[in-house]
Design an enzyme around this catalytic site. Structure first.
Site, mmCIF file in Angstrom:
data_model
loop_
_atom_site.group_PDB
_atom_site.id
_atom_site.type_symbol
_atom_site.label_atom_id
_atom_site.label_comp_id
_atom_site.label_asym_id
_atom_site.label_seq_id
_atom_site.Cartn_x
_atom_site.Cartn_y
_atom_site.Cartn_z
ATOM 1 N N LEU A 14 0.817 -1.217 0.000
ATOM 2 C CA LEU A 14 0.000 0.000 0.000
ATOM 3 C C LEU A 14 0.849 1.265 0.000
ATOM 4 C CD1 LEU A 14 -2.697 -1.150 2.578
ATOM 5 C CD2 LEU A 14 -3.079 -0.719 0.143
ATOM 6 N N SER A 15 2.160 1.116 0.067
ATOM 7 C CA SER A 15 3.033 2.289 0.124
ATOM 8 C C SER A 15 2.895 3.204 -1.092
ATOM 9 C CB SER A 15 4.493 1.853 0.291
ATOM 10 O OG SER A 15 4.693 1.297 1.571
ATOM 11 N N LYS A 64 15.644 -5.024 5.625
ATOM 12 C CA LYS A 64 15.858 -3.914 6.565
ATOM 13 C C LYS A 64 17.225 -3.965 7.242
ATOM 14 C CE LYS A 64 11.025 -2.882 7.672
ATOM 15 N NZ LYS A 64 10.050 -2.665 8.773
ATOM 16 N N ASN A 85 14.279 1.356 7.506
ATOM 17 C CA ASN A 85 13.110 1.241 6.628
ATOM 18 C C ASN A 85 12.976 2.442 5.697
ATOM 19 O OD1 ASN A 85 12.119 3.243 8.400
ATOM 20 N ND2 ASN A 85 10.026 2.460 8.254
ATOM 21 N N ASP A 100 9.710 3.119 11.979
ATOM 22 C CA ASP A 100 8.691 2.174 12.444
ATOM 23 C C ASP A 100 8.244 2.475 13.878
ATOM 24 O OD1 ASP A 100 8.434 0.675 10.117
ATOM 25 O OD2 ASP A 100 10.043 -0.690 10.648
ATOM 26 N N GLY A 129 11.922 -7.751 14.839
ATOM 27 C CA GLY A 129 12.282 -6.385 14.458
ATOM 28 C C GLY A 129 11.232 -5.361 14.826
ATOM 29 N N ALA A 130 9.960 -5.700 14.627
ATOM 30 C CA ALA A 130 8.892 -4.753 14.957
ATOM 31 C C ALA A 130 8.851 -4.494 16.454
ATOM 32 C CB ALA A 130 7.551 -5.286 14.474
ATOM 33 N N ARG A 151 7.730 -16.793 22.434
ATOM 34 C CA ARG A 151 7.808 -18.253 22.498
ATOM 35 C C ARG A 151 9.160 -18.693 23.041
ATOM 36 N NH1 ARG A 151 6.277 -20.163 16.569
ATOM 37 N NH2 ARG A 151 7.622 -18.375 16.162
ATOM 38 N N GLY A 241 -3.563 -1.829 13.419
ATOM 39 C CA GLY A 241 -2.240 -1.806 12.820
ATOM 40 C C GLY A 241 -2.062 -0.837 11.672
#
Length: 277
Positions: A14-15, A64, A85, A100, A129-130, A151, A241
């Site tokens: 969508l960028s 990235k 990014n 981000d 990373g996020a 986890r 989000g």
């Protein structure tokens, strides 16, 4: 302006829509295009893009971190996070940024002004990373208690250790997080769980949350994940989000052009675009 995105796969990104809207809104001529390339062609693609006299480009998965050796300079966030990014081209020099985390916090505060302060207790699910970018940005807001659940507890602990001087945090298993949800004011889901083709999955049960907890999911397709649906059933406040996606793009555009944009003027059209309206 000549702008673009490099990554793989990115055909459905969508960028281009967001940045072409920004160009139009600021009455600037130019275009934003996709530079999709597989891993074995990445180095050549970076050189090709640079040779096109591009003004700037975004970088998405899986590049990235891989893009770092090709850059001439990094800003503070990109250097600390070890991921980029956004790249600005200045006199042939490639300068890397990471929008981000700040994009996430901006989208969160835009929806809930009381979301981040020193008194808040935050739980982040995931340690990729996020999660790293969001952790960094929230720490800089002065939030003192930010726990991570993953986890693999060791991976969560490694991320916390990198921020040891800035935050009081604990690494938890997903089960431990699930058992102690009532103590958190903000819960942030940063994994890919809930995305297609696993849209019916959730990382943990939210049965233990308290009413009015802010529950955030960085997945934006679908807009309302099953994780957020469960949160809504429990009386939580929801954060979607797609807000992060729009805000990080606005920050990138500002780096390239010096033009700032109020996200609220684009949000409705962006949500219609996501819904296919």
């Amino acid at each position: 302006m000549k702008l673009g995105l490099i990554g793989y796969p990115i055909a459905h990104s969508l960028s281009p829509w967001i940045h072409n809207q920004l160009l139009d809104r600021h009455e600037m001529t130019g275009a934003y295009q996709l530079y999709e390339c597989e891993t074995d062609r990445f180095a050549n693609k970076v050189e090709e893009i640079k040779a096109e006299n591009i003004n700037g480009f975004n970088v998405t998965v899986p590049y990235k971190e891989q893009v770092l050796p090709y850059l001439d300079e990094l800003d503070e966030a990109a250097r600390f996070l070890g991921a980029v990014n956004t790249v600005k081209v200045v006199n042939g020099r490639l300068i890397g940024y990471n929008t981000d985390g700040i994009g996430y916090v901006a989208s969160l505060v835009d929806r809930y002004a009381d979301a981040v302060d020193r008194s808040k207790r935050v739980l982040i699910l995931g340690s990729g990373g996020a999660a790293r970018g969001i952790f960094h940005a929230i720490v800089k807001q002065g939030v003192g208690k930010i726990d991570l659940a993953n986890r693999t507890i060791e991976k969560a602990q490694k991320l916390i250790d990198d921020f040891a001087a800035h935050s009081v945090s604990e690494a938890l298993s997903l089960q431990e997080a699930e058992d102690n949800l009532a103590q958190y004011d903000l819960i942030i889901q940063t994994t890919s769980v809930g995305m297609a083709p696993n849209q019916e999955q959730t990382p943990i049960s939210l049965s233990g949350i308290t009413k009015d907890t802010i529950v955030s999911d960085i997945v934006y397709r679908p807009m309302k994940t099953d994780f957020l649906k469960e949160a809504e059933e429990k009386g939580a406040r929801l954060h979607y989000g797609h807000g992060m996606l729009l805000h990080q793009a606005i920050y990138a555009f500002q780096i390239w052009t010096g033009k700032s944009t109020d996200a609220s003027v684009m949000m409705e059209a962006f949500e219609h675009k996501l819904k296919g309206v």
